[in-house]
Structures are given as C-alpha cells and as structure tokens.
Design an enzyme around this catalytic site. Structure first.
Site, PDB file in Angstrom:
ATOM      1  N   TYR A   1      43.388 -43.045  47.334  1.00  0.00           N
ATOM      2  CA  TYR A   1      43.890 -42.818  45.969  1.00  0.00           C
ATOM      3  C   TYR A   1      44.910 -41.691  45.858  1.00  0.00           C
ATOM      4  O   TYR A   1      45.474 -41.472  44.785  1.00  0.00           O
ATOM      5  CB  TYR A   1      42.711 -42.551  45.022  1.00  0.00           C
ATOM      6  CG  TYR A   1      41.741 -43.719  44.960  1.00  0.00           C
ATOM      7  CD1 TYR A   1      42.164 -44.968  44.517  1.00  0.00           C
ATOM      8  CD2 TYR A   1      40.412 -43.576  45.363  1.00  0.00           C
ATOM      9  CE1 TYR A   1      41.302 -46.044  44.477  1.00  0.00           C
ATOM     10  CE2 TYR A   1      39.532 -44.651  45.328  1.00  0.00           C
ATOM     11  CZ  TYR A   1      39.983 -45.888  44.884  1.00  0.00           C
ATOM     12  OH  TYR A   1      39.129 -46.958  44.845  1.00  0.00           O
TER      13      TYR A   1
ATOM     14  N   GLU B   1      46.760 -54.519  33.218  1.00  0.00           N
ATOM     15  CA  GLU B   1      45.780 -53.929  34.137  1.00  0.00           C
ATOM     16  C   GLU B   1      46.522 -53.258  35.290  1.00  0.00           C
ATOM     17  O   GLU B   1      47.432 -53.868  35.863  1.00  0.00           O
ATOM     18  CB  GLU B   1      44.883 -55.050  34.671  1.00  0.00           C
ATOM     19  CG  GLU B   1      43.891 -54.606  35.739  1.00  0.00           C
ATOM     20  CD  GLU B   1      43.106 -55.798  36.307  1.00  0.00           C
ATOM     21  OE1 GLU B   1      42.968 -56.825  35.630  1.00  0.00           O
ATOM     22  OE2 GLU B   1      42.644 -55.677  37.447  1.00  0.00           O
TER      23      GLU B   1
ATOM     24  N   PRO C   1      35.713 -45.769  35.305  1.00  0.00           N
ATOM     25  CA  PRO C   1      34.794 -44.845  35.977  1.00  0.00           C
ATOM     26  C   PRO C   1      35.355 -44.227  37.259  1.00  0.00           C
ATOM     27  O   PRO C   1      36.052 -44.891  38.032  1.00  0.00           O
ATOM     28  CB  PRO C   1      33.576 -45.722  36.296  1.00  0.00           C
ATOM     29  CG  PRO C   1      34.071 -47.126  36.228  1.00  0.00           C
ATOM     30  CD  PRO C   1      35.172 -47.129  35.208  1.00  0.00           C
ATOM     31  N   ASN C   2      35.026 -42.975  37.428  1.00  0.00           N
ATOM     32  CA  ASN C   2      35.344 -42.166  38.612  1.00  0.00           C
ATOM     33  C   ASN C   2      36.809 -41.751  38.717  1.00  0.00           C
ATOM     34  O   ASN C   2      37.170 -40.996  39.613  1.00  0.00           O
ATOM     35  CB  ASN C   2      34.905 -42.870  39.909  1.00  0.00           C
ATOM     36  CG  ASN C   2      33.417 -43.127  39.929  1.00  0.00           C
ATOM     37  OD1 ASN C   2      32.637 -42.203  39.695  1.00  0.00           O
ATOM     38  ND2 ASN C   2      33.011 -44.355  40.150  1.00  0.00           N
TER      39      ASN C   2
ATOM     40  N   ARG D   1      38.933 -37.454  45.275  1.00  0.00           N
ATOM     41  CA  ARG D   1      38.166 -38.663  45.586  1.00  0.00           C
ATOM     42  C   ARG D   1      38.931 -39.524  46.592  1.00  0.00           C
ATOM     43  O   ARG D   1      40.050 -39.966  46.293  1.00  0.00           O
ATOM     44  CB  ARG D   1      38.008 -39.436  44.269  1.00  0.00           C
ATOM     45  CG  ARG D   1      37.446 -40.808  44.399  1.00  0.00           C
ATOM     46  CD  ARG D   1      37.610 -41.619  43.117  1.00  0.00           C
ATOM     47  NE  ARG D   1      36.947 -42.886  43.318  1.00  0.00           N
ATOM     48  CZ  ARG D   1      37.233 -44.000  42.667  1.00  0.00           C
ATOM     49  NH1 ARG D   1      38.150 -44.010  41.731  1.00  0.00           N
ATOM     50  NH2 ARG D   1      36.589 -45.107  42.935  1.00  0.00           N
TER      51      ARG D   1
ATOM     52  N   HIS E   1      46.145 -50.760  38.973  1.00  0.00           N
ATOM     53  CA  HIS E   1      45.322 -50.154  40.025  1.00  0.00           C
ATOM     54  C   HIS E   1      46.202 -49.304  40.923  1.00  0.00           C
ATOM     55  O   HIS E   1      47.330 -49.707  41.257  1.00  0.00           O
ATOM     56  CB  HIS E   1      44.641 -51.232  40.883  1.00  0.00           C
ATOM     57  CG  HIS E   1      43.705 -52.085  40.093  1.00  0.00           C
ATOM     58  ND1 HIS E   1      42.461 -51.635  39.698  1.00  0.00           N
ATOM     59  CD2 HIS E   1      43.857 -53.315  39.572  1.00  0.00           C
ATOM     60  CE1 HIS E   1      41.875 -52.577  38.979  1.00  0.00           C
ATOM     61  NE2 HIS E   1      42.700 -53.600  38.886  1.00  0.00           N
TER      62      HIS E   1
ATOM     63  N   ARG F   1      41.837 -54.745  50.197  1.00  0.00           N
ATOM     64  CA  ARG F   1      40.621 -53.958  50.431  1.00  0.00           C
ATOM     65  C   ARG F   1      39.405 -54.882  50.607  1.00  0.00           C
ATOM     66  O   ARG F   1      39.554 -56.039  50.976  1.00  0.00           O
ATOM     67  CB  ARG F   1      40.454 -52.950  49.282  1.00  0.00           C
ATOM     68  CG  ARG F   1      41.646 -51.964  49.211  1.00  0.00           C
ATOM     69  CD  ARG F   1      41.474 -50.928  48.142  1.00  0.00           C
ATOM     70  NE  ARG F   1      40.280 -50.092  48.413  1.00  0.00           N
ATOM     71  CZ  ARG F   1      39.725 -49.286  47.495  1.00  0.00           C
ATOM     72  NH1 ARG F   1      40.248 -49.197  46.283  1.00  0.00           N
ATOM     73  NH2 ARG F   1      38.667 -48.565  47.807  1.00  0.00           N
TER      74      ARG F   1
ATOM     75  N   ASN G   1      43.244 -49.086  33.561  1.00  0.00           N
ATOM     76  CA  ASN G   1      42.734 -49.170  34.930  1.00  0.00           C
ATOM     77  C   ASN G   1      41.211 -49.239  34.803  1.00  0.00           C
ATOM     78  O   ASN G   1      40.546 -48.217  34.606  1.00  0.00           O
ATOM     79  CB  ASN G   1      43.141 -47.952  35.762  1.00  0.00           C
ATOM     80  CG  ASN G   1      42.652 -48.078  37.205  1.00  0.00           C
ATOM     81  OD1 ASN G   1      41.831 -48.945  37.519  1.00  0.00           O
ATOM     82  ND2 ASN G   1      43.135 -47.214  38.087  1.00  0.00           N
TER      83      ASN G   1
ATOM     84  N   ALA H   1      36.044 -49.639  38.825  1.00  0.00           N
ATOM     85  CA  ALA H   1      35.000 -50.539  39.341  1.00  0.00           C
ATOM     86  C   ALA H   1      34.611 -51.631  38.339  1.00  0.00           C
ATOM     87  O   ALA H   1      34.175 -52.725  38.741  1.00  0.00           O
ATOM     88  CB  ALA H   1      33.771 -49.729  39.738  1.00  0.00           C
TER      89      ALA H   1
HETATM   90  C1  DQA Z   1      40.873 -48.880  41.456  1.00  0.00           C
HETATM   91  C2  DQA Z   1      40.383 -49.958  42.438  1.00  0.00           C
HETATM   92  C3  DQA Z   1      38.923 -50.314  42.177  1.00  0.00           C
HETATM   93  O1  DQA Z   1      38.486 -51.296  43.108  1.00  0.00           O
HETATM   94  C4  DQA Z   1      38.040 -49.085  42.334  1.00  0.00           C
HETATM   95  O2  DQA Z   1      36.711 -49.393  41.998  1.00  0.00           O
HETATM   96  C5  DQA Z   1      38.543 -47.909  41.578  1.00  0.00           C
HETATM   97  C6  DQA Z   1      39.981 -47.647  41.507  1.00  0.00           C
HETATM   98  C7  DQA Z   1      42.311 -48.436  41.762  1.00  0.00           C
HETATM   99  O3  DQA Z   1      42.939 -47.851  40.882  1.00  0.00           O
HETATM  100  O4  DQA Z   1      42.803 -48.637  42.880  1.00  0.00           O
HETATM  101  O5  DQA Z   1      37.757 -47.087  41.109  1.00  0.00           O
HETATM  102  O6  DQA Z   1      40.872 -49.414  40.143  1.00  0.00           O
END
Ligand code: DQA
Length: 147
Positions: free
Chosen positions: A23, A99, A10-11, A18, A101, A108, A75, A78
């Site tokens: 990011y 996985e 998501p997002n 964003r 990120h 964080r 990835n 959230a």
């Molecule tokens: C994320 C880290 C997560 O905590 C966050 O909710 C994201 C992006 C990252 O790629 O750094 O949406 O997965």
C-alpha cells in the site's frame, strides 16, 4: 460547488504503516490532502469519511443523496469482497459511484478478485496507488459535468 462523498473503508486509517510493500508509505491524511487540492481546483467540496464499521458506511451512503451529494468515491477495502450491504446501499441511491483500490486486486489473492461493489458502480480503478483516488475523482468530476 458539487458535493462529493469520499469513503475509505476498514483499515485504511492505518495507511503509511500497514503492509507498506503493498500500500506504500503515504498516509490517509496525505491522500486526503491531495484529493482536497484537486477538488478545490475543480469546484468540488469533499466530505471525507473513514470507517471500520460496515453499518456506518451503509448509513452514510443511504443518506448521501438526501444530503445533496452529487457522487461517491469509495475504497470499500475488505468490504469490497464481502459486503452485499454496501453494494445494496450504493444501488439504492440515485448518484454515481466510482470504486478505487490502491493495489491491483486482480493481481493478488483469489479472494480479492471478486468485487461485490463494482457492478453497481459507474467504474472501478485499481492498482495505481494513491493515484487511483485522483483518477477516480477526476472521472467523477467529468461524469457530473457531462450529466
Ligand atoms: C484495498 C484492497 C482490498 O483487497 C483490501 O482489503 C484493502 C485495500 C486497496 O486499496 O488496495 O484493505 O481496497
């Protein structure tokens, strides 16, 4: 050609606009283009999915080995910190997952320090920006070659 499933949670469709300080400026399309270039050089065929919906991600993971994917690059965004359903889906399929990120989730907020997903993955790469995806895909390529 080895088929690899790439999942953006998501997002991540909002990358580039964003929270740029966390990011970066690269869009999801640009990250995907870099992944495609690496995949072509390494005889891999990517199927790339971005979803803001947990159930859709669970469905696509559950279908992955039947669809002849050899590995999953994810990835979970959230859902990393919230989703037992995504974790169980990865545990349920007999192919390796990595996985990734963009940000270093351990540097964080406390709630980002727990990943429900990492224990069912082969490994986790966190904190290298878009390069996390590249490193993850390289790692999966090596895993497939050596399996
Ligand atoms: C994320 C880290 C997560 O905590 C966050 O909710 C994201 C992006 C990252 O790629 O750094 O949406 O997965």
């Amino acid at each position: 050609m080895d088929k690899i499933l790439v999942i953006h949670g998501p997002n991540l469709n909002l990358l580039g606009q964003r929270e740029e300080d966390i990011y970066g400026k690269m869009t999801l399309g640009e990250i995907n283009a870099q992944l495609e270039a690496l995949a072509q050089k390494n005889n891999m065929a990517l199927h790339i999915v971005q979803s803001n919906h947990e159930g859709e991600i669970v469905d696509v993971i559950g279908q992955s080995s039947k669809d002849d994917f050899k590995a999953i690059l994810i990835n979970p965004a959230a859902f990393t910190h919230t989703s037992v359903a995504v974790r169980d889906a990865i545990a349920a399929v007999p192919i390796p997952a990595v996985e990734v990120h963009l940000s270093n989730i351990y540097a964080r907020e406390d709630f980002r320090h727990t990943s429900h997903i990492a224990p069912v993955c082969h490994g986790q790469i966190s904190g290298f920006g878009p390069q996390s995806y590249i490193l993850g895909l390289q790692a999966l390529g090596n895993l497939i070659k050596n399996s």
